[in-house]
Enzyme design. Sequence first.
Site, PDB file in Angstrom:
ATOM      1  N   CYS A  99       4.057  10.144  -3.500  1.00  0.00           N
ATOM      2  CA  CYS A  99       3.928   9.767  -2.089  1.00  0.00           C
ATOM      3  C   CYS A  99       5.108  10.226  -1.241  1.00  0.00           C
ATOM      4  O   CYS A  99       5.303   9.726  -0.137  1.00  0.00           O
ATOM      5  CB  CYS A  99       3.787   8.254  -1.967  1.00  0.00           C
ATOM      6  N   CYS A 157       5.486   0.201   2.523  1.00  0.00           N
ATOM      7  CA  CYS A 157       4.912  -0.128   1.215  1.00  0.00           C
ATOM      8  C   CYS A 157       4.371  -1.553   1.163  1.00  0.00           C
ATOM      9  O   CYS A 157       3.565  -1.883   0.299  1.00  0.00           O
ATOM     10  CB  CYS A 157       5.943   0.078   0.121  1.00  0.00           C
TER      11      CYS A 157
HETATM   12  S1  SF4 Z   1       3.539   2.188  -5.399  1.00  0.00           S
HETATM   13 FE1  SF4 Z   1       3.149   2.928  -3.301  1.00  0.00          FE
HETATM   14  S2  SF4 Z   1       4.691   4.516  -3.026  1.00  0.00           S
HETATM   15 FE2  SF4 Z   1       4.531   4.133  -5.245  1.00  0.00          FE
HETATM   16  S3  SF4 Z   1       2.982   5.596  -6.069  1.00  0.00           S
HETATM   17 FE3  SF4 Z   1       1.905   3.738  -5.495  1.00  0.00          FE
HETATM   18  S4  SF4 Z   1       1.213   4.112  -3.373  1.00  0.00           S
HETATM   19 FE4  SF4 Z   1       2.833   5.556  -3.799  1.00  0.00          FE
END
Ligand code: SF4
Length: 254
Positions: A202, A226
Amino acid sequence: MTTLDDAALRRLSQEFEEAEPQEIIAWAAETFCPALAVTSSFQTQSLPLLHMIAAIRPRLRVFFIDTGMHFWETLLFREHLEAELGLNVVDLYPDDRWRPFLRNFGRRLPLEDPNLCCYLRKVQPLQKAMSELQAWISGIRRDQTAVRARAQILERHANGLIKVNPLLNWTRDDIEAYRKRYNLPAHPLLRKGYPSVGCAPCTRPVAPGTEDERAGRWVGQEKRECGLHTEMFDKTLTLSLETLATPEADEENC
Ligand code: SF4
């Protein structure tokens, strides 16, 4: 148990608008320890807060959320800083109940449902770790996102947990000036174009001089946070674990 009613919390938060971050951290440590922890994503911009914690209350727990999706550079940087600054780092992981689900679908989840992914990998582990605490210190700044611009130095979550944001009024320039003054290192990916580093699937590098340091996060999606610093942190996932999880094979039932 320290009690601060809403009026006292607002008054103190307003007073702290003029205070140095170190004063706010020292107040939080005096007021809430041992029921206090700090969270850190171990980025370049995390350095001033970690450096201040090491000087003011070195045994304070530093929660690092290990999503299993970090760049390897982040994991090495975390190890380096823990040793260099003498930090008391505690790694947080997704709940074991999600292991089969994440094993099967974890790679698709960041693209197909990043909010659920962030909830399982970040929000829920931190909710669990915070359940025994009275307060937590975060390193967010008002200049980072529109959501963070509305934050207060002291805030109260729905469950009563108090959030302390000592760096809220700092800018990216303040972070850089502090880092230079104390000769603090940078995350290895900074020089490769990552001013903000999240999970590998991401996060993309951004063009040099890009104003928004978080422009490389969740590129192509509406998502900007997030969930740790939004109302999502006060919510509980309503989906049934049994609905989503794929049970592991049980020899006795085969
Ligand atoms: S926790 Fe959030 S930032 Fe981490 S991989 Fe998953 S979607 Fe992406």
